[in-house]
Design a protein around this motif. Structure first.
Motif, mmCIF file in Angstrom:
data_model
loop_
_atom_site.group_PDB
_atom_site.id
_atom_site.type_symbol
_atom_site.label_atom_id
_atom_site.label_comp_id
_atom_site.label_asym_id
_atom_site.label_seq_id
_atom_site.Cartn_x
_atom_site.Cartn_y
_atom_site.Cartn_z
ATOM 1 N N ILE A 1 0.861 -1.197 0.000
ATOM 2 C CA ILE A 1 0.000 0.000 0.000
ATOM 3 C C ILE A 1 0.892 1.240 0.000
ATOM 4 O O ILE A 1 1.857 1.303 0.761
ATOM 5 N N TYR B 1 -0.324 1.150 -13.514
ATOM 6 C CA TYR B 1 -1.662 1.188 -12.902
ATOM 7 C C TYR B 1 -2.672 0.427 -13.746
ATOM 8 O O TYR B 1 -2.571 0.370 -14.974
ATOM 9 N N GLU B 2 -3.673 -0.074 -13.027
ATOM 10 C CA GLU B 2 -4.738 -0.820 -13.697
ATOM 11 C C GLU B 2 -6.024 0.013 -13.784
ATOM 12 O O GLU B 2 -6.744 -0.028 -14.750
ATOM 13 N N ARG C 1 -5.104 1.250 -8.376
ATOM 14 C CA ARG C 1 -4.509 -0.049 -8.097
ATOM 15 C C ARG C 1 -3.597 -0.410 -9.251
ATOM 16 O O ARG C 1 -3.902 -0.140 -10.411
ATOM 17 N N THR C 2 -2.452 -1.012 -8.912
ATOM 18 C CA THR C 2 -1.516 -1.385 -9.970
ATOM 19 C C THR C 2 -1.825 -2.801 -10.462
ATOM 20 O O THR C 2 -2.622 -3.514 -9.865
ATOM 21 N N GLY D 1 -1.495 -5.359 -8.009
ATOM 22 C CA GLY D 1 -2.394 -5.242 -6.856
ATOM 23 C C GLY D 1 -1.925 -4.309 -5.760
ATOM 24 O O GLY D 1 -2.487 -4.335 -4.659
ATOM 25 N N VAL D 2 -0.909 -3.473 -6.014
ATOM 26 C CA VAL D 2 -0.535 -2.486 -4.994
ATOM 27 C C VAL D 2 -1.638 -1.421 -4.932
ATOM 28 O O VAL D 2 -2.076 -0.911 -5.972
ATOM 29 N N ILE D 3 -2.093 -1.125 -3.735
ATOM 30 C CA ILE D 3 -3.133 -0.102 -3.562
ATOM 31 C C ILE D 3 -2.442 1.235 -3.329
ATOM 32 O O ILE D 3 -1.527 1.342 -2.504
ATOM 33 N N ASP E 1 -3.044 5.520 -2.820
ATOM 34 C CA ASP E 1 -3.960 6.665 -2.757
ATOM 35 C C ASP E 1 -3.180 7.971 -2.733
ATOM 36 O O ASP E 1 -1.996 8.008 -2.383
ATOM 37 N N ARG F 1 -15.098 4.561 -11.736
ATOM 38 C CA ARG F 1 -13.749 4.004 -11.840
ATOM 39 C C ARG F 1 -13.377 3.916 -13.317
ATOM 40 O O ARG F 1 -14.176 3.469 -14.135
#
Ligand code: ISE
Length: 335
Positions: A148, A187-188, A214-215, A218-220, A222, A322
């Protein structure tokens, strides 16, 4: 060899770059300065022993300009970068590559067609000792792999009257880039959540903004973006890894506790917080121009990805939905 640099834009950041190149960077001198405000260009040129140009085209074409720094307002970066590519001059282009994705794409296509990387993007946080130290904490001996990343970016008042979309394309683009660099991932999707306005947010603007991304792995991520915070200039980054966490509350500041208060001074502007990063970036660029080797900073590809993500975030701000992020294949030039 001395690299003779032409500086386009004699505002805040152009002046800082020009003074660094003239006094604090080894191997460079400033030869020509252009600003649409000709008196301002003339004044800075006189201070630094350079000469003013009447147009950016004249500056780029000048025989005593070996390399160019683009530090004009955001909307001129792409056309000036294209002119530098056409003239075959190495360029340090301030972020963003362009506020609009198609303009950034035109620069990427032109550089790919040229077959040579001439543009380095001014994402100076990649040179900041604080962010570098943070990245060094990743891995099995440190906090593990990042899971994160939580960023905040606050201005005392909106610089140059930034509106909500510009607070993404001009300012949050720093976090978009530096987090991509930190976690080495793309990023996704992005989702922008505009909240309740702060007390001095102008009518019709959304500030603060919260960006959630989110990448692909799966890295979150903000980003709290608050340009009318009244706090001062404040940038933070906290990373939670699989084995621990690391915080860059503000690498450069010592926290003092006294009389039941604890804290540190905040600068008014980013020039105070990131002055070393700007200088180290210029030194890295000049050394690379003289000695060769891999380009030490962000590329046109990085600038283009930044524009794609920022544009997706602006779409999300408008639609409150999103927005998926799809990147074209990375050209071999940037492998
Ligand atoms: C400005 O344009 C910058 O590039 C600064 O680095 C940033 O932190 C500031 O908020 C922007 O407006």
């Amino acid at each position: 060899m001395t690299v003779r640099v032409g500086v386009i834009g004699a505002g805040n950041i152009g002046t800082s770059h020009a003074r660094d190149l003239a006094h604090r960077v080894a191997g460079s001198a400033v030869s020509v300065i252009y600003d649409f405000d000709q008196a301002r260009a003339a004044e800075l040129a006189e201070e630094l022993g350079a000469r003013p140009a009447v147009s950016y085209e004249e500056l780029i074409a000048a025989v005593d300009v070996d390399a160019v720094v683009i530090a004009s307002p955001d909307q001129f970066h792409a056309e000036q970068a294209l002119a530098c590519l056409a003239a075959g001059k190495p360029t340090l282009c301030e972020k963003p590559l362009a506020p609009v994705e198609s303009d950034a794409r035109a620069v990427l296509d032109a550089e790919v067609a040229l077959g040579r990387r001439l543009i380095m993007m001014g994402f100076m946080r990649r040179f900041d000792p604080g962010y570098r130290e943070l990245k060094d904490t990743f891995g099995p001996d440190g906090i593990g792999d990042p899971l994160i990343v939580r960023n905040s970016h606050r201005n005392e008042v909106a610089p140059y009257g930034l509106d909500s979309a510009l607070s993404i394309t001009n300012a949050a683009i720093h976090e978009i880039d530096i987090t991509r660099w930190l976690v080495d991932d793309e990023y996704e999707w992005v989702e922008v959540v505009p909240g309740r306005s702060g007390p001095i947010t102008p009518e019709g603007q959304r500030d603060p903004l919260f960006l959630l991304l989110r990448t692909r792995t799966g890295v979150i991520v903000d980003i709290e973006m608050f340009v009318q915070s009244q706090i001062g200039y404040e940038v933070t980054c906290h990373v939670t890894g699989g084995l621990g966490n690391a915080s860059m509350a503000d690498g450069r500041y010592v926290t003092i506790a006294k009389a039941r208060q604890q804290g540190h001074d905040l600068p008014e502007l980013w020039l105070g917080r990131f002055q070393d990063a700007y200088r180290l970036q210029l030194q890295g660029w000049v050394t690379y121009l003289v000695a060769g080797g891999p380009m030490p900073g962000a590329s046109t590809w990085d600038g283009y990805v930044g524009a794609i993500v920022a544009n997706a975030a602006v779409d999300s701000l408008r639609t409150e939905a999103r927005v998926p992020i799809t990147l074209p294949e990375r050209p071999a030039l940037y492998a």
